[in-house]
Scaffold this motif. Sequence first.
Motif, PDB file in Angstrom:
ATOM      1  N   MET A  46       0.834  -1.199   0.000  1.00 43.53           N
ATOM      2  CA  MET A  46       0.000   0.000   0.000  1.00 43.53           C
ATOM      3  C   MET A  46       0.869   1.249   0.000  1.00 43.53           C
ATOM      4  SD  MET A  46      -3.063   0.947   2.674  1.00 43.53           S
ATOM      5  CE  MET A  46      -2.125   1.788   3.944  1.00 43.53           C
ATOM      6  N   CYS A  47       0.642   2.122  -0.978  1.00 43.25           N
ATOM      7  CA  CYS A  47       1.363   3.387  -1.072  1.00 43.25           C
ATOM      8  C   CYS A  47       0.330   4.505  -0.912  1.00 43.25           C
ATOM      9  CB  CYS A  47       2.064   3.533  -2.418  1.00 43.25           C
ATOM     10  SG  CYS A  47       2.860   2.027  -3.019  1.00 43.25           S
ATOM     11  N   VAL A  78      -1.421  -1.212  -4.276  1.00 47.47           N
ATOM     12  CA  VAL A  78      -2.470  -0.192  -4.260  1.00 47.47           C
ATOM     13  C   VAL A  78      -1.814   1.153  -3.996  1.00 47.47           C
ATOM     14  CG1 VAL A  78      -4.483   0.683  -3.047  1.00 47.47           C
ATOM     15  CG2 VAL A  78      -4.273  -1.765  -3.487  1.00 47.47           C
ATOM     16  N   CYS A  79      -1.966   2.068  -4.932  1.00 43.11           N
ATOM     17  CA  CYS A  79      -1.429   3.414  -4.772  1.00 43.11           C
ATOM     18  C   CYS A  79      -2.570   4.429  -4.754  1.00 43.11           C
ATOM     19  CB  CYS A  79      -0.475   3.766  -5.914  1.00 43.11           C
ATOM     20  SG  CYS A  79       1.045   2.794  -5.916  1.00 43.11           S
ATOM     21  N   ALA A  80      -2.540   5.351  -3.820  1.00 38.12           N
ATOM     22  CA  ALA A  80      -3.555   6.397  -3.744  1.00 38.12           C
ATOM     23  C   ALA A  80      -2.945   7.604  -3.067  1.00 38.12           C
ATOM     24  CB  ALA A  80      -4.781   5.902  -2.983  1.00 38.12           C
ATOM     25  N   ALA A  85      -8.170   6.467   1.058  1.00 38.59           N
ATOM     26  CA  ALA A  85      -8.424   5.933  -0.286  1.00 38.59           C
ATOM     27  C   ALA A  85      -7.689   4.616  -0.496  1.00 38.59           C
ATOM     28  CB  ALA A  85      -8.018   6.950  -1.339  1.00 38.59           C
ATOM     29  N   ALA A  86      -6.443   4.559  -0.062  1.00 42.92           N
ATOM     30  CA  ALA A  86      -5.655   3.341  -0.237  1.00 42.92           C
ATOM     31  C   ALA A  86      -6.214   2.203   0.614  1.00 42.92           C
ATOM     32  CB  ALA A  86      -4.195   3.602   0.118  1.00 42.92           C
ATOM     33  N   LEU A  87      -6.506   2.496   1.872  1.00 46.63           N
ATOM     34  CA  LEU A  87      -6.963   1.444   2.773  1.00 46.63           C
ATOM     35  C   LEU A  87      -8.356   0.941   2.380  1.00 46.63           C
ATOM     36  CD1 LEU A  87      -6.062  -0.159   5.212  1.00 46.63           C
ATOM     37  CD2 LEU A  87      -7.085   1.571   6.693  1.00 46.63           C
ATOM     38  N   TYR A  88      -9.192   1.825   1.879  1.00 46.77           N
ATOM     39  CA  TYR A  88     -10.531   1.396   1.433  1.00 46.77           C
ATOM     40  C   TYR A  88     -10.412   0.486   0.207  1.00 46.77           C
ATOM     41  CZ  TYR A  88     -15.619   1.803   1.089  1.00 46.77           C
ATOM     42  OH  TYR A  88     -16.971   1.533   1.070  1.00 46.77           O
ATOM     43  N   ALA A  89      -9.458   0.786  -0.674  1.00 50.71           N
ATOM     44  CA  ALA A  89      -9.212  -0.091  -1.824  1.00 50.71           C
ATOM     45  C   ALA A  89      -8.680  -1.444  -1.366  1.00 50.71           C
ATOM     46  CB  ALA A  89      -8.230   0.578  -2.789  1.00 50.71           C
ATOM     47  N   VAL A  90      -7.822  -1.444  -0.348  1.00 52.40           N
ATOM     48  CA  VAL A  90      -7.324  -2.696   0.209  1.00 52.40           C
ATOM     49  C   VAL A  90      -8.476  -3.501   0.803  1.00 52.40           C
ATOM     50  CG1 VAL A  90      -5.909  -3.693   2.051  1.00 52.40           C
ATOM     51  CG2 VAL A  90      -4.995  -1.835   0.651  1.00 52.40           C
TER      52      VAL A  90
END
Length: 440
Positions: A46-47, A78-80, A85-90
């Motif tokens: 995660m970035c 996952v980059c955000a 935003a990143a953690l929700y995508a994760v």
Amino acid sequence: MAKAVLIDLTSEEPDPWNNWSQESVIKTLEAVRKADNGQVPFVCLMCCQPLPSGRNGEDVLHSVVQDLHCPEQGREVVCAESTVAALYAVKQKLDEKDISHVQVLLPSQRKAVMRAFVNELFTSVYQFEFGDLHVNFEASKIRQPSGSHGEFLPPLTDQDLGRIQSEIKIYLQSLPALKGELRILRSVLIPDHIFLHGFTTRTGGISYIPTLSSFNLFSSSKRRDPPVVVQENLRRLAVAAGFDPKVYHSVKVNHASDVWVMGKAQPKSYDGIVTDQRGVAIAAPGADCIPVLCADPVRKACGAAHSGWQGTLLGVSVATVNAMVAEYGCQVKDILVVLGPSVGPCCFTLPQESAKEFHRIDPKCVRHLESPKPSVDIRRATRVLLEAGGILPQNIQDGSVTDPKRNLTLCTACHPEKFYSHVRDGENFGTQIGFISIKD
């Protein structure tokens, strides 16, 4: 049990991207595999920080990420531009894979912040362990997770927590509606110049898990939708319907017949609410159980009840009506009752002993009584009990309405595109509601 390893590559350095290399991250991945005794868990890197601008920065990012993102080997990047935003995508990736156990490796200074985001975005369905990841990514400096207890985390201030909560709310508000437009079903029986009311459907919200998608309005420790997602769905409903979500109250279901009279001491649990306060929205959930709305346009009072099969037998709808009569001087003949979407006898069965109790209310409430699991009509039982309690037959709107444009009491199990259903969807089911408010 499926497991995921989340590696947070966020750094507090001003230009961290130029300090990264594939080799350093690969060493981290090798250490993760060694720590898991050679097993290969799902790994997500995660970035979450502003992406580099300019050609050189983009080249650095591309070289780091290109070979690391390898879904076929169970490794994704996952980059955000923000942690939320990143953690929700994760979270979406975890939910797609039905993973609940997550090991998080991250810089020690990020732990408190990450824990705060996790507490907001995840329910107790998930289990998180936190371990240290040094910014220089030296594999030898990766430590085993220390677990969620007994470790020292730099405390966040109330201001920090408020900022995180605000960031999450703003992000969720920015998400597009899923599964179509938000739709509210309204009854022609309840006068709209006095009452604001409606029954929700499952479209127009942000819940993405299939059985919760998209307008889920209930969160619990057993489901994957966190309260913040449900609150955003509720906010969208309040905007569309015209009530204030700050003065919204839903029943606290216990599948009985207790009724809370708003303004009096609030019970720990109850399946009915009544009020004569203007501008306050009250609601009852339903996902097969009946959301029942009561309205007295003469005394300007209203009620909402959650009537599952147990509550139906215990007379929760009649108890709600009786509370309006006792507290606000309503006349039973003036009270209007609308039954919202709920499971029909076409899809609902009960063990024979329970079905016999409905048969005693009215034999027409049960089909095939001789079978081990007869079909049961909880709607008809509710009507019979309401009429026995003095509600006029023409003042009850339910599935007996023949005009399809006026029939709101549709079978939730038969309409997966419109409604949630516990019978159909299993334990991780979504919830719609019926709501009502007295206009100012």
